[in-house]
Write a protein that holds these residues in place. Structure first.
Motif, PDB file in Angstrom:
ATOM      1  N   HIS A 170      -9.286 -13.157 -22.755  1.00 18.13           N
ATOM      2  CA  HIS A 170      -9.838 -12.971 -21.416  1.00 18.13           C
ATOM      3  C   HIS A 170      -9.230 -11.681 -20.891  1.00 18.13           C
ATOM      4  CE1 HIS A 170     -12.126 -14.296 -17.966  1.00 18.13           C
ATOM      5  NE2 HIS A 170     -11.115 -13.982 -17.171  1.00 18.13           N
ATOM      6  N   ILE A 171     -10.017 -10.873 -20.221  1.00 20.42           N
ATOM      7  CA  ILE A 171      -9.525  -9.577 -19.764  1.00 20.42           C
ATOM      8  C   ILE A 171     -10.169  -9.241 -18.428  1.00 20.42           C
ATOM      9  CG2 ILE A 171     -11.293  -8.276 -21.030  1.00 20.42           C
ATOM     10  CD1 ILE A 171      -7.606  -7.204 -20.499  1.00 20.42           C
ATOM     11  N   THR A 172      -9.420  -8.591 -17.575  1.00 21.54           N
ATOM     12  CA  THR A 172      -9.907  -8.180 -16.271  1.00 21.54           C
ATOM     13  C   THR A 172      -9.196  -6.901 -15.866  1.00 21.54           C
ATOM     14  OG1 THR A 172      -9.968  -8.744 -13.908  1.00 21.54           O
ATOM     15  CG2 THR A 172      -8.248  -9.786 -15.209  1.00 21.54           C
ATOM     16  N   THR A 173      -9.928  -5.986 -15.253  1.00 22.52           N
ATOM     17  CA  THR A 173      -9.299  -4.750 -14.792  1.00 22.52           C
ATOM     18  C   THR A 173      -8.430  -4.991 -13.561  1.00 22.52           C
ATOM     19  OG1 THR A 173     -11.093  -3.371 -15.651  1.00 22.52           O
ATOM     20  CG2 THR A 173      -9.727  -2.420 -13.908  1.00 22.52           C
ATOM     21  N   PHE A 174      -8.992  -5.646 -12.554  1.00 23.86           N
ATOM     22  CA  PHE A 174      -8.324  -5.722 -11.257  1.00 23.86           C
ATOM     23  C   PHE A 174      -7.586  -7.030 -10.995  1.00 23.86           C
ATOM     24  CE2 PHE A 174     -11.592  -2.442 -10.271  1.00 23.86           C
ATOM     25  CZ  PHE A 174     -10.722  -1.419  -9.936  1.00 23.86           C
ATOM     26  N   GLY A 175      -7.623  -7.980 -11.917  1.00 24.34           N
ATOM     27  CA  GLY A 175      -6.851  -9.200 -11.731  1.00 24.34           C
ATOM     28  C   GLY A 175      -5.375  -8.883 -11.548  1.00 24.34           C
ATOM     29  N   GLY A 176      -4.708  -9.599 -10.638  1.00 22.79           N
ATOM     30  CA  GLY A 176      -3.302  -9.315 -10.380  1.00 22.79           C
ATOM     31  C   GLY A 176      -3.075  -8.036  -9.605  1.00 22.79           C
ATOM     32  N   HIS A 177      -4.107  -7.530  -8.963  1.00 24.20           N
ATOM     33  CA  HIS A 177      -3.992  -6.293  -8.182  1.00 24.20           C
ATOM     34  C   HIS A 177      -2.782  -6.401  -7.244  1.00 24.20           C
ATOM     35  CE1 HIS A 177      -4.934  -3.164  -5.261  1.00 24.20           C
ATOM     36  NE2 HIS A 177      -5.823  -2.676  -6.122  1.00 24.20           N
ATOM     37  N   PRO A 178      -1.912  -5.396  -7.219  1.00 28.82           N
ATOM     38  CA  PRO A 178      -0.653  -5.535  -6.489  1.00 28.82           C
ATOM     39  C   PRO A 178      -0.809  -5.776  -4.984  1.00 28.82           C
ATOM     40  CG  PRO A 178      -0.966  -3.277  -7.274  1.00 28.82           C
ATOM     41  CD  PRO A 178      -1.980  -4.116  -7.965  1.00 28.82           C
ATOM     42  N   LEU A 233       0.823  -1.211   0.000  1.00 27.38           N
ATOM     43  CA  LEU A 233       0.000   0.000   0.000  1.00 27.38           C
ATOM     44  C   LEU A 233       0.858   1.263   0.000  1.00 27.38           C
ATOM     45  CD1 LEU A 233      -2.906  -0.914   2.450  1.00 27.38           C
ATOM     46  CD2 LEU A 233      -3.146  -0.294   0.045  1.00 27.38           C
ATOM     47  N   ASP A 234       2.014   1.164   0.615  1.00 27.66           N
ATOM     48  CA  ASP A 234       2.905   2.322   0.656  1.00 27.66           C
ATOM     49  C   ASP A 234       3.652   2.537  -0.662  1.00 27.66           C
ATOM     50  OD1 ASP A 234       2.245   3.014   3.248  1.00 27.66           O
ATOM     51  OD2 ASP A 234       3.846   1.811   4.145  1.00 27.66           O
ATOM     52  N   LYS A 235       3.574   1.564  -1.580  1.00 28.20           N
ATOM     53  CA  LYS A 235       4.257   1.684  -2.874  1.00 28.20           C
ATOM     54  C   LYS A 235       3.292   2.115  -3.977  1.00 28.20           C
ATOM     55  CE  LYS A 235       7.630  -1.891  -1.638  1.00 28.20           C
ATOM     56  NZ  LYS A 235       8.095  -3.274  -1.920  1.00 28.20           N
ATOM     57  N   TYR A 236       2.305   1.300  -4.259  1.00 33.32           N
ATOM     58  CA  TYR A 236       1.274   1.653  -5.229  1.00 33.32           C
ATOM     59  C   TYR A 236       0.155   0.629  -5.143  1.00 33.32           C
ATOM     60  CZ  TYR A 236       3.554  -1.930  -8.193  1.00 33.32           C
ATOM     61  OH  TYR A 236       4.099  -3.103  -8.679  1.00 33.32           O
ATOM     62  N   SER A 237      -1.021   1.036  -5.558  1.00 35.36           N
ATOM     63  CA  SER A 237      -2.173   0.147  -5.641  1.00 35.36           C
ATOM     64  C   SER A 237      -2.439  -0.105  -7.117  1.00 35.36           C
ATOM     65  CB  SER A 237      -3.363   0.760  -4.911  1.00 35.36           C
ATOM     66  OG  SER A 237      -4.457  -0.132  -4.885  1.00 35.36           O
TER      67      SER A 237
END
Length: 395
Positions: free
Chosen positions: A274-282, A64-68
């Motif tokens: 296949h596509i997703t916006t938030f998949g692999g969210h850091p 969270l301190d790096k990037y979302s």
């Protein structure tokens, strides 16, 4: 809070348990009256390391301190997701080396079904009676429980069903079959394990006719059965493995893994297969990485098998007809759904969280965190036996 919960939040059943949660730590959940409950359910197998595990929490905070979120899935190289997929590949048998990260188990199922059709150029999908793979339209199409899906028809076409552990049914897998999807251990049906090398025979039939073997590891995966994935107990390797629940240490996530050759087919003809916006969210991927590291760098998987033995030795009672399952994916079977309901509700009153299975009314779900202690197991089992003794007296 419960009044607003019922008024403003969509419900999944007419009678939710309605515990007002204050906080949760380790193997316990606390309500707003400061009562603590020993958790034998772990968010329906999702909180593999219990609640507020320090390693997972720290990984989330650090990220969270790096990037979302910075970009839709698959465009930018982001360390948490890359490290996670690389570690997972090192732990899976060949050729399972490429992972597509998504947001939930049911989305992972959708991706796996699409990949089977894309790879084979065929349309037929085969699932099992009493199977559960999620509740989106594709996942519901391969759900083997008509009562839950009839009202939502029409679903996707060209789906057939077999009976789990029925070898004669394997002849339904033909050169018209894109893929067969199976839970490694049937969950909603009552924690039913494969026997007589059933999964190996499915694998042989799929190889023979060119169909894809998809194994749903959403519940058994991530150490719950004593191996990282349940299929590793049965000497078989699927073409596609689907995961979720315990993968994220309590965070929402799913994934499907296949060979790089197969997975590459989703990138072209058409692109964005296949596509997703938030998949692999850091932030989520950081939690996944910490969870996987903790499970594989400790003795939790081996301990799961010893804890199973302890559960089986303690849960001996006239109201328990058998204990099904493997490791810390267990179900205590009673003689009736009424008994099961009474046990679950009375145990909650006494500070122990148990739960139901989707389709098997006689089953009491026992899927605690892998981190649960032997003392906590003994404490919880004593509550179950005390409640069952009371039911026997009432009868």
């Amino acid at each position: 809070m419960n009044t607003d919960f019922l008024k403003y939040q969509a419900q999944t059943s007419p009678y939710p348990l309605g515990m007002e949660v204050s906080h949760a730590v380790g193997s316990y959940i606390y309500d707003t009256n400061s009562k603590k409950y020993l958790d034998f359910v772990a968010g329906v197998s999702a909180c593999a390391l219990g609640h507020q595990h320090p390693r997972v929490n720290q990984a989330i905070k650090d990220q969270l301190d790096k990037y979302s979120h910075v970009m839709v899935y698959g465009e930018y190289s982001q360390s948490p997701a890359v490290e996670y997929c690389k570690l997972l590949a090192s732990l899976l048998p060949s050729p399972l080396d490429t992972t597509y990260l998504v947001n939930s188990g049911t989305e992972a199922i959708e991706g796996a079904l699409k990949l089977a059709r894309r790879t084979t150029g065929r349309s037929q999908l085969i699932s099992c009676h009493n199977a559960y793979h999620g509740n989106t339209m594709g996942s519901m199409s391969v759900m083997g429980f008509e009562e839950r899906k009839q009202i939502f028809r029409p679903l996707i076409p060209d789906v057939d069903f077999i009976t789990f552990n029925n070898e004669e049914d394997l002849q339904k897998i033909t050169n018209k079959t894109a893929g067969i999807i199976l839970e490694t251990i049937q969950g909603g049906a009552g924690f039913i394990q494969p026997h007589n090398d059933f999964l190996k025979k499915v694998r042989e039939r799929c190889t023979e006719v060119g169909a894809m073997m998809i194994l749903d590891e959403i519940q058994p995966g991530f150490g719950r059965t004593g191996k990282l994935f349940g299929f590793q107990n049965y000497d078989v390797v699927p073409d596609i493995v689907v995961m979720g629940k315990g993968m994220g240490g309590g965070m929402p996530v799913g994934a499907f893994t296949a060979s790089s050759i197969i997975m590459d087919l989703l990138s072209h003809d058409p692109k964005l297969g296949h596509i997703t916006t938030f998949g692999g969210h850091p932030v989520i991927a950081s939690a996944c990485l910490a969870t996987l590291q903790e499970i594989t760098e400790t003795n939790l998987m081996a301990e799961a098998m010893e804890k199973e033995k302890l559960f089986r030795s303690l849960l001996v009672h006239p109201l328990i007809e058998e204990i099904r399952g493997k490791g810390l994916m267990l179900a205590a079977m009673t003689k009736s759904a009424d008994v099961t309901n009474e046990v679950i509700l009375k145990c909650q009153d006494k500070g122990l969280i148990l739960f139901w299975l989707l389709f098997e009314g006689c089953a009491i779900r026992i899927t605690p965190p892998l981190t649960i202690s032997e003392e906590e197991i003994r404490q919880g089992c004593s509550i179950i036996l005390e409640v069952m003794d009371g039911i026997m007296i009432e009868e």
